[in-house]
Write a protein that holds these residues in place. Structure first.
Motif, PDB file in Angstrom:
ATOM      1  N   SER A 143       0.830  -1.206   0.000  1.00 47.10           N
ATOM      2  CA  SER A 143       0.000   0.000   0.000  1.00 47.10           C
ATOM      3  C   SER A 143       0.863   1.255   0.000  1.00 47.10           C
ATOM      4  O   SER A 143       0.582   2.233  -0.680  1.00 47.10           O
ATOM      5  N   LEU A 144       1.979   1.202   0.792  1.00 48.45           N
ATOM      6  CA  LEU A 144       2.859   2.370   0.832  1.00 48.45           C
ATOM      7  C   LEU A 144       3.587   2.546  -0.500  1.00 48.45           C
ATOM      8  O   LEU A 144       3.772   3.654  -0.974  1.00 48.45           O
TER       9      LEU A 144
ATOM     10  N   ALA B  46       1.252   4.089  -2.795  1.00 47.41           N
ATOM     11  CA  ALA B  46       1.051   5.507  -2.474  1.00 47.41           C
ATOM     12  C   ALA B  46       2.216   6.345  -2.997  1.00 47.41           C
ATOM     13  O   ALA B  46       2.018   7.406  -3.602  1.00 47.41           O
TER      14      ALA B  46
ATOM     15  N   SER C  11       2.137   6.408  -6.824  1.00 52.11           N
ATOM     16  CA  SER C  11       1.024   7.238  -7.317  1.00 52.11           C
ATOM     17  C   SER C  11       1.349   8.719  -7.141  1.00 52.11           C
ATOM     18  O   SER C  11       1.102   9.526  -8.039  1.00 52.11           O
ATOM     19  N   THR C  12       1.910   9.063  -5.973  1.00 45.51           N
ATOM     20  CA  THR C  12       2.248  10.475  -5.716  1.00 45.51           C
ATOM     21  C   THR C  12       3.264  10.951  -6.751  1.00 45.51           C
ATOM     22  O   THR C  12       3.131  12.038  -7.323  1.00 45.51           O
TER      23      THR C  12
END
Lengths: 289, 164
Positions: free
Chosen positions: A88-89, A92, A95-96
């Motif tokens: 998940s990290l 993230a 995606s960022t």
């Protein structure tokens, strides 16, 4: 009599059938072979089953060891590796990065121009730096933490990585020396899918904050428990401040770790996470003052 | 893995050592070792059961080496006194029979003891046993049959003695 190698093959197949609780398929025309099969049935009676008590105890022991092993491994891995090892990290961060890259490209292509005045339209007199006299917004946020999200001891609720499970430990921040104390745990499912916990209530370790050594452990339970979305499950343990040898622990700062054994929705594998959910100190009371 | 394999590992160890408390200790040791070295496990090389049985086999060898003895049947397993009550007498006979079967097993070469224990204790098929012991499947079949025959002969001898 049948040839010996045929007997050997047939014998193994018959034993496998008998072990499965089925009848042997052999025709009992060979007395020697039939006797060998009868004797094999006697050998099956030597089989001994593990007791339920042993199976349960060993399972608990392994869960605690697995959690400790995971915790040790977690500590030895650099922070950036840990960050990228959690799906998940990783998602993230990637995606960022992609959003920032996309915005950068749009900016360079001048496609974001209508949202802000272009430099040539704005003219030379416009200041783009913030007013130094204005209070910095971010500092105010960090100075005033969100009290609802802190336990009494200042340890934020621990989120189990990659899931929606939050674990909070409640304990008085200052406990009197040699006084029995209660520790309450809350398991909160903040997601939309149920979360399954195994070995509930989980193993709890009380560690000396200075040395990191475990001073006392509560063994995990054997139940499984599903926590529905938005459900909060809590339970309490009482500790008499005695260590594993039965002696009163010294005054000082202590940490509470919980080993959560939980099933992830994605791969349906059981895994454990060891997390620190609260800290507290044991203090001697000065009765003379 | 634990729920599926633990009873099989226990049954194998218990069959091979003939002592439940030793079997519990060794089974615990096997799973703790497996937990520590799970990163070394390669599923393309062996199934989990085969891998665990190989660890168990080494642990049993270490146990007998530590104890400084080959497998023996303890005297305390034998009945101490004869009772007049038929049910108790039957139980005594049964326990003496078990002791004799264990003696017959202990008289076999080590690899045959492993084959018998993996077959009748852990309930493995010949292919799994072959992978655990790293011998051919046909060799397991031959050894199994001959080992059972040898045990049977030895046991028959004891039966004749007691019947006289």
């Amino acid at each position: 009599m049948r040839p010996r190698d045929e007997n050997e093959r047939q014998f193994a197949a018959d034993i496998d059938r008998l072990l499965r609780g089925e009848e042997s398929l052999s025709v009992q025309d060979d007395a020697d072979y039939a006797e060998a099969l009868q004797f094999a049935q006697r050998l099956m009676q030597l089989r001994d089953e593990p007791t339920e008590q042993f199976a349960g105890k060993l399972r608990n022991r392994l869960v605690v060891k697995l959690a400790e092993q995971d915790a040790r491994q977690e500590k030895s891995v650099p922070w950036f590796v840990r960050l990228f090892s959690r799906p998940s990290l990783r998602l993230a961060v990637v995606s960022t990065f992609m959003v920032v890259a996309a915005v950068g490209l749009l900016w360079r292509a001048d496609l974001l121009a209508p949202l802000s005045p272009r430099a040539d339209e704005a003219g030379p007199g416009i200041m783009t730096t913030p007013d130094p006299s204005a209070p910095p917004e971010t500092e105010e946020r960090t100075a005033a933490p969100d009290n609802d999200m802190l336990t009494m001891e200042g340890v934020p609720p621990a989120a189990v990585p990659d899931t929606t499970l939050m674990v909070v430990g409640h304990v008085p921040p200052h406990a009197a020396y040699s006084e029995p104390m209660s520790i309450t745990f809350e398991f909160r499912n903040e997601g939309t899918e149920p979360v399954s916990l195994a070995f509930f209530p989980p193993a709890v370790h009380i560690r000396d904050a200075a040395t990191g050594d475990i001073v006392y452990s509560f063994a995990p339970g054997e139940r499984s428990h599903a926590i529905r979305p938005m459900e909060v499950r809590s339970y309490r343990i009482d500790w008499d401040q005695q260590d594993l040898q039965g002696s009163q622990v010294q005054p000082g700062r202590y940490m509470i770790d919980v080993a959560v054994a939980e099933q992830t929705v994605a791969d349906e594998r059981w895994r454990t996470e060891m997390m620190t959910v609260a800290t507290f100190s044991i203090e001697t009371v000065n009765s003379g003052d | 893995m634990y729920d599926t394999c633990m009873p099989r590992v226990y049954r194998y160890v218990s069959y091979r050592t003939g002592n439940p408390s030793v079997a519990e200790d060794i089974t615990a040791e096997v799973f703790e070792k497996a937990l520590r070295h799970f990163d070394n496990y390669r599923k393309e090389k062996a199934s989990q059961a085969t891998w665990l049985m190989a660890i168990a086999r080494n642990a049993i060898t270490d146990y007998f080496r530590r104890e400084g003895r080959v497998q023996v049947v303890r005297e305390e397993d034998a009945p101490e006194e004869v009772s007049e009550v038929p049910a108790v007498e039957e139980q005594m006979e049964r326990s003496e029979e078990v002791r004799q079967l264990r003696l017959c097993l202990a008289g076999l070469p080590k690899i045959d003891q492993d084959i018998i224990s993996l077959k009748f204790g852990a309930g493995m098929n010949n292919r799994e046993i072959a992978r655990t012991l790293q011998v051919s499947e046909s060799n397991v079949g031959t050894r199994l049959y001959r080992a059972v025959q040898r045990m049977r002969e030895a046991f028959k001898g004891w039966e004749h003695e007691t019947q006289r």
